[in-house]
Design a protein around this motif. Structure first.
Motif, PDB file in Angstrom:
ATOM      1  N   UNK A 208       0.905  -0.978   0.441  1.00 22.38           N
ATOM      2  CA  UNK A 208       0.293   0.015   0.243  1.00 22.38           C
ATOM      3  C   UNK A 208       0.907   1.190   0.252  1.00 22.38           C
ATOM      4  N   UNK A 209       2.000   1.523   0.964  1.00 17.62           N
ATOM      5  CA  UNK A 209       2.407   2.078   0.864  1.00 17.62           C
ATOM      6  C   UNK A 209       3.286   2.675  -0.366  1.00 17.62           C
ATOM      7  N   UNK A 210       3.687   1.679  -1.267  1.00 15.09           N
ATOM      8  CA  UNK A 210       4.513   1.709  -2.603  1.00 15.09           C
ATOM      9  C   UNK A 210       3.735   2.213  -3.510  1.00 15.09           C
ATOM     10  N   UNK A 211       2.428   1.878  -3.675  1.00  9.19           N
ATOM     11  CA  UNK A 211       2.062   1.640  -4.075  1.00  9.19           C
ATOM     12  C   UNK A 211       0.907   3.038  -4.717  1.00  9.19           C
ATOM     13  N   UNK A 212       0.697   3.663  -3.439  1.00  7.66           N
ATOM     14  CA  UNK A 212       0.486   5.024  -2.907  1.00  7.66           C
ATOM     15  C   UNK A 212       2.034   6.281  -2.592  1.00  7.66           C
ATOM     16  N   UNK A 213       2.982   5.909  -2.648  1.00  7.48           N
ATOM     17  CA  UNK A 213       4.258   6.923  -3.050  1.00  7.48           C
ATOM     18  C   UNK A 213       4.776   7.282  -4.099  1.00  7.48           C
ATOM     19  N   UNK A 214       3.988   5.571  -4.606  1.00  6.16           N
ATOM     20  CA  UNK A 214       5.498   5.898  -5.726  1.00  6.16           C
ATOM     21  C   UNK A 214       4.598   5.658  -7.116  1.00  6.16           C
ATOM     22  N   UNK A 215       3.413   5.681  -6.976  1.00  6.32           N
ATOM     23  CA  UNK A 215       2.067   5.542  -8.758  1.00  6.32           C
ATOM     24  C   UNK A 215       1.205   6.589  -8.050  1.00  6.32           C
ATOM     25  N   UNK A 216       0.885   7.605  -6.547  1.00 14.14           N
ATOM     26  CA  UNK A 216      -0.834   7.939  -6.225  1.00 14.14           C
ATOM     27  C   UNK A 216      -2.045   7.071  -6.167  1.00 14.14           C
ATOM     28  N   UNK A 217      -1.974   5.594  -6.283  1.00 16.98           N
ATOM     29  CA  UNK A 217      -2.920   4.678  -5.803  1.00 16.98           C
ATOM     30  C   UNK A 217      -2.999   3.827  -5.087  1.00 16.98           C
ATOM     31  N   UNK A 218      -4.069   3.137  -5.001  1.00 18.11           N
ATOM     32  CA  UNK A 218      -4.179   2.634  -2.742  1.00 18.11           C
ATOM     33  C   UNK A 218      -3.969   0.994  -3.164  1.00 18.11           C
ATOM     34  N   UNK A 219      -3.663   0.001  -2.371  1.00 15.29           N
ATOM     35  CA  UNK A 219      -3.507  -0.568  -2.517  1.00 15.29           C
ATOM     36  C   UNK A 219      -5.046  -1.694  -3.621  1.00 15.29           C
ATOM     37  N   UNK A 220      -5.236  -1.702  -3.391  1.00 18.50           N
ATOM     38  CA  UNK A 220      -5.947  -1.981  -3.967  1.00 18.50           C
ATOM     39  C   UNK A 220      -5.916  -2.154  -5.345  1.00 18.50           C
ATOM     40  N   UNK A 221      -5.948  -0.900  -6.072  1.00 25.13           N
ATOM     41  CA  UNK A 221      -5.735  -1.054  -7.515  1.00 25.13           C
ATOM     42  C   UNK A 221      -4.254  -1.637  -8.308  1.00 25.13           C
ATOM     43  N   UNK A 222      -3.561  -1.468  -7.181  1.00 27.17           N
ATOM     44  CA  UNK A 222      -2.428  -2.356  -7.588  1.00 27.17           C
ATOM     45  C   UNK A 222      -2.186  -3.575  -6.675  1.00 27.17           C
ATOM     46  N   UNK A 223      -3.134  -4.326  -6.452  1.00 27.45           N
ATOM     47  CA  UNK A 223      -3.252  -5.445  -5.430  1.00 27.45           C
ATOM     48  C   UNK A 223      -2.981  -6.940  -7.133  1.00 27.45           C
ATOM     49  N   UNK A 224      -3.195  -6.423  -7.685  1.00 29.90           N
ATOM     50  CA  UNK A 224      -2.889  -7.832  -8.727  1.00 29.90           C
ATOM     51  C   UNK A 224      -1.731  -7.233  -9.151  1.00 29.90           C
ATOM     52  N   UNK A 225      -1.210  -6.593  -9.183  1.00 35.36           N
ATOM     53  CA  UNK A 225       0.685  -6.817  -9.811  1.00 35.36           C
ATOM     54  C   UNK A 225       1.363  -7.133  -8.518  1.00 35.36           C
ATOM     55  N   UNK A 226       0.777  -6.900  -7.239  1.00 41.54           N
ATOM     56  CA  UNK A 226       1.786  -7.263  -5.960  1.00 41.54           C
ATOM     57  C   UNK A 226       1.677  -9.693  -5.972  1.00 41.54           C
ATOM     58  N   UNK A 227       0.089  -9.652  -6.546  1.00 39.20           N
ATOM     59  CA  UNK A 227       0.129 -11.446  -5.962  1.00 39.20           C
ATOM     60  C   UNK A 227       0.586 -11.781  -7.596  1.00 39.20           C
ATOM     61  N   UNK A 228       0.781 -11.253  -8.986  1.00 44.76           N
ATOM     62  CA  UNK A 228       1.696 -11.725  -9.192  1.00 44.76           C
ATOM     63  C   UNK A 228       2.919 -11.995  -8.862  1.00 44.76           C
ATOM     64  N   UNK A 229       3.035 -10.846  -9.091  1.00 48.13           N
ATOM     65  CA  UNK A 229       4.777 -10.939  -8.701  1.00 48.13           C
ATOM     66  C   UNK A 229       5.429 -11.961  -7.550  1.00 48.13           C
ATOM     67  N   UNK A 230       4.491 -12.303  -6.946  1.00 47.06           N
ATOM     68  CA  UNK A 230       4.809 -13.096  -5.399  1.00 47.06           C
ATOM     69  C   UNK A 230       4.846 -14.863  -6.232  1.00 47.06           C
ATOM     70  N   UNK A 231       3.608 -14.594  -7.898  1.00 44.13           N
ATOM     71  CA  UNK A 231       3.792 -16.011  -7.869  1.00 44.13           C
ATOM     72  C   UNK A 231       4.917 -16.239  -8.795  1.00 44.13           C
TER      73      UNK A 231
END
Length: 516
Positions: A208-231
């Motif tokens: 959530x911190x990365x999404x807000x500070x780096x891309x101006x979005x909330x965690x929910x908007x970037x959640x898919x990227x994090x799940x894909x990177x984890x896989x």
């Protein structure tokens, strides 16, 4: 007679053409490894002997499997479990030894002065360790660049991490931390307690911190990227432990297809985010440089204007992926081990809480308050010493290199096991295996006996660009957790540090939280 000589010449040429591939293969899998082994042995470097084709890969896999087969005792002597093969090499051959990753020699360097010389390399003789196409999928952005392209990208991105930028990011840190605190409070009745696996919780926080500070979005908007990177991390780690056969990436196995589909999905999401950001910048007429994505796009526009071969759209995508992965993974890992360690040492947990309440009471800490802490940063440094997110760093000699009097042939991988260095009693004293934040009370430079032996963020020109970002985020999160909760290890917790790209608790981090 002339025809005879022409025929003979053609026959010899054909034979040489047929033999060339064979000679090339023999050179790669036998002559070259044995020649390098001899050169290293002549300098007194001990280690394992080269084994045809697979080297020590089977032994590494077996050693790791045995170490990870069961939890360890509840202490901080984690090297035999987290880096079992390196630990074994250190015991057998000392701080400088050689082993084999397939046909490639790998020189393990455990001496801090040699490490510093390697990390501080400025002549370009040392480069990032080359990986096969499957394991290189997580080498992104700055992490894969060398020479002038790296220097240019680093210069462009560095302003995003200046002190003034970090100060402006603190409200975003607060927002993310408030989300975590509120979520935990809802799970616990007033004056009650609840067991929570904090590892995924803190990953979500860092995301959530990365999404807000780096891309101006909330965690929910970037959640898919994090799940894909984890896989993708799991798939990359799996391929890292196997011998790569050239061309295997083109075979359409289920895992190969999934690896490439993940990369395509991540790129598509980021392209959409970039499109939306560019549109917002155009409509609002602002520079967009309040976050990393805006800064990168500004750099891209400037390079498009003056045609100086700066950032391309593909560069922007790669830098975004790198910051998503590295920024989230490092801080989440640090915070997870910090809560585990403070659960093991309630006296230090209380010391940290007393400091936080003395400086901030129940107020949300601001940047100035964070900089007043003395105990909290020493705790984080000691956790980084005992549980560094990256247990090892790697390099590669693309040409013959002299380091500290050693002549290292071209084509040798360099392995720098930071975890082993952080646990060396020669530098840290006889209490090296104990959790003692006071060793950092006078700063990092005076924490060891004679020389710096602390490299959790690397060293030299390629030192982690986001280390200050990570430390401010960690201080903010830890402070707010200490203000609202006390915590202890759950009876179900099993102490099992393991290295899967970064240092992780193999069975999670179940902790009992108490509201205060």
């Amino acid at each position: 007679m002339e025809e005879y000589y022409i025929f003979k010449l053609l026959a010899i040429s054909s034979a040489l053409l047929l033999l060339y591939p064979l000679i090339t293969v023999v050179h790669a899998i036998w002559w070259r490894p044995k020649r390098i082994e001899k050169q290293l042995r002549q300098q007194g470097i001990r280690g394992t002997s080269y084994k045809l084709f697979h080297g020590d890969i089977r032994e590494i896999k077996k050693c790791t499997g045995e170490a990870w087969s069961k939890p360890m005792t509840l202490d901080h002597r984690i090297s035999p479990r987290a880096l079992p093969f390196f630990h074994e090499m250190l015991q057998k051959y000392g701080k400088l030894s050689v082993f084999w990753n397939g046909t490639r020699p790998r020189l393990m360097v455990g001496d801090p002065e040699l490490m510093r010389l390697i990390l501080a390399d400025k002549n370009g003789h040392l480069v990032k360790m080359p990986l096969n196409p499957l394991t290189s999928m997580l080498q992104l952005g700055l992490s894969i660049l060398e020479g002038e392209p790296w220097a240019k990208h680093r210069k462009l991105i560095t302003p995003a991490f200046h002190l003034e930028k970090l100060k402006r990011m603190v409200p975003a840190f607060e927002t993310s931390c408030f989300g975590l605190i509120d979520r935990w409070k809802k799970l616990i009745s007033p004056q009650g307690s609840s067991e929570i696996d904090v590892a995924p919780e803190l990953q979500n926080l860092a995301s959530d911190v990365i999404a807000r500070t780096a891309f101006g979005s909330s965690f929910e908007e970037g959640k898919m990227i994090f799940e894909l990177l984890k896989e993708l991390t799991k798939l990359v780690h799996e391929s890292f432990q196997k011998i790569y056969i050239p061309g295997f990436r083109f075979i359409p196995t289920n895992k190969n297809k999934r690896r490439y589909n993940i990369v395509k999905e991540i790129n598509a999401i980021l392209r959409d985010m970039i499109r939306k950001k560019e549109e917002a910048m155009r409509i609002n007429g602002d520079s967009g440089n309040d976050d990393l994505l805006g800064l990168l796009l500004q750099c891209k526009e400037e390079s498009d204007t003056d045609n100086n071969n700066g950032l391309t759209i593909e560069d922007v995508i790669e830098e975004c992926k790198f910051f998503y992965f590295a920024g989230q993974e490092t801080t989440a890992t640090l915070l997870t081990w910090t809560l585990i360690v403070l659960s093991m040492h309630p006296d230090w947990q209380q010391k940290a809480r007393d400091e936080v309440l003395h400086i901030c009471a129940k107020r949300t800490p601001d940047f100035e308050a964070i900089n007043q802490f003395k105990i909290v940063p020493t705790i984080l440094y000691e956790v980084l010493r005992l549980y560094p997110p990256l247990t090892s760093l790697y390099g590669h000699t693309h040409q013959k290199t002299n380091i500290g009097g050693l002549s290292i042939p071209a084509g040798v991988d360099l392995a720098l096991p930071m975890l082993l260095l952080h646990n060396d009693p020669n530098y840290w004293g006889e209490d090296v295996e104990k959790f003692n934040p006071e060793r950092f009370s006078k700063g990092i430079s005076k924490a060891t006996k004679d020389q710096i032996a602390f490299y959790p963020f690397g060293w030299g020109p390629r030192i982690c660009i986001g280390q200050n970002f990570a430390m401010v985020e960690a201080k903010m999160a830890l402070t707010m957790i200490l203000q609202h909760f006390s915590f202890q290890l759950s009876p179900s917790y099993a102490h099992a540090p393991c290295t899967i790209i970064t240092l992780k608790p193999q069975y999670g981090a179940p902790i009992i939280l108490h509201r205060i």
